[in-house]
Design an enzyme around this catalytic site. Sequence first.
Site, PDB file in Angstrom:
ATOM      1  N   CYS A 115       0.794  -1.229   0.000  1.00 46.34           N
ATOM      2  CA  CYS A 115       0.000   0.000   0.000  1.00 46.34           C
ATOM      3  C   CYS A 115       0.828   1.282   0.000  1.00 46.34           C
ATOM      4  CB  CYS A 115      -0.969  -0.009   1.180  1.00 46.34           C
ATOM      5  SG  CYS A 115      -2.231  -1.308   1.071  1.00 46.34           S
ATOM      6  N   HIS A 251      -3.186   6.684   5.158  1.00 44.80           N
ATOM      7  CA  HIS A 251      -3.686   5.570   4.355  1.00 44.80           C
ATOM      8  C   HIS A 251      -5.071   5.183   4.859  1.00 44.80           C
ATOM      9  CE1 HIS A 251      -4.031   1.905   2.189  1.00 44.80           C
ATOM     10  NE2 HIS A 251      -3.663   1.098   3.164  1.00 44.80           N
ATOM     11  N   ASN A 281     -10.258   0.321   1.506  1.00 49.54           N
ATOM     12  CA  ASN A 281      -8.808   0.348   1.304  1.00 49.54           C
ATOM     13  C   ASN A 281      -8.512   0.177  -0.185  1.00 49.54           C
ATOM     14  OD1 ASN A 281      -6.053  -0.084   1.208  1.00 49.54           O
ATOM     15  ND2 ASN A 281      -6.008  -1.582   2.867  1.00 49.54           N
TER      16      ASN A 281
END
Length: 348
Positions: A115, A251, A281
């Site tokens: 990520c 994030h 996400n």
Amino acid sequence: MTGGQAPGILALGAYVPERVMKNEEFEAYLDTSDEWIVTRTGIRERRIAAEDEYTSDLAFKAVEDLLRRHPGALEGVDGVIVATNTPDALFPDTAALVQARFGLQGFAYDLLAGCPGWLYALAQAHAMVAAGLARKVLVVGAEALSKILDWNDRATAVLFGDAGGAAVVGRVREGFGFRSFVLGADGTGAKELYHACVAPRLPDGTSMEKRLHMNGREVFKFAVRVMNTATLEAIEKAGLSPEDIKVFVPHQANLRIIDAARERLGLPWERVVVNVDRYGNTSTASIPLALKEAVDAGRIQEGDHVLLVSFGAGLTWAAAVLTWGGPDVRRPFPGPRLPAGGHGKGPL
């Protein structure tokens, strides 16, 4: 850099697929509920790519949005970096496809770092511009995670969504741009979050399948820890204190993790960008998407110190601090204002 100029973000764009998948859809076949998902993650819905829509398509549309908002932004771009964990193919790289689509020249490569990949790519673009190896670099984060999920696995199916984000990195005026980067990895945690590609197992013997696997408990503990340490390190490297941070763009993986990082920094919710409730996400696309929406909502102004942080498979982490603005004093990042949605809200 000549004239005291440093690299910064010159243009932004983002794209999300049309299909909205709400939590209630999982109730039909999984032992879960909207309340269970929201309580544990903060996610209410996510976007899912169409059957014939892949990572390259999401990347193309994010760059097209960037060009609509910033005509001429690709002039002088010397290379393309695409951060992704779901490339269309192992080769050719997705960056080469983006390069071809927009008629660009120079280097093109994909970056795979979980990520935090988009922040890793920003750091590389920053270094290239600072060293004079490139005038501008197009940095894309794009994911079609819905293509690799096990939709019968409650632990992962409810968490992820698809999206694309893009930025052009180049020189900005003195006093603006990136102030610090923190990049890190701990390969001893590889077994906690993985998706097989070629090998059937990790070097430690952990068997892998071609589906996304995550040890949620261990990843959660890791995330809370590195979100704290990486953000504080990046702020210190930038010569600032947490009080100087005007906007925090974390994030978008889990609202509880975001809340823990916010509390550790002592920041009010009004300084935190939150859209995990609407997109889930989206991995490498998470931060550019949230950043673009915050700019459009007028939450980031020229001269603001902005903190970015991410964590993910590897296990990896990254954080950065930049002073926003620099390209145009009058209207540095033009674009339509969007409804605030979940921005700046506390726990849902």
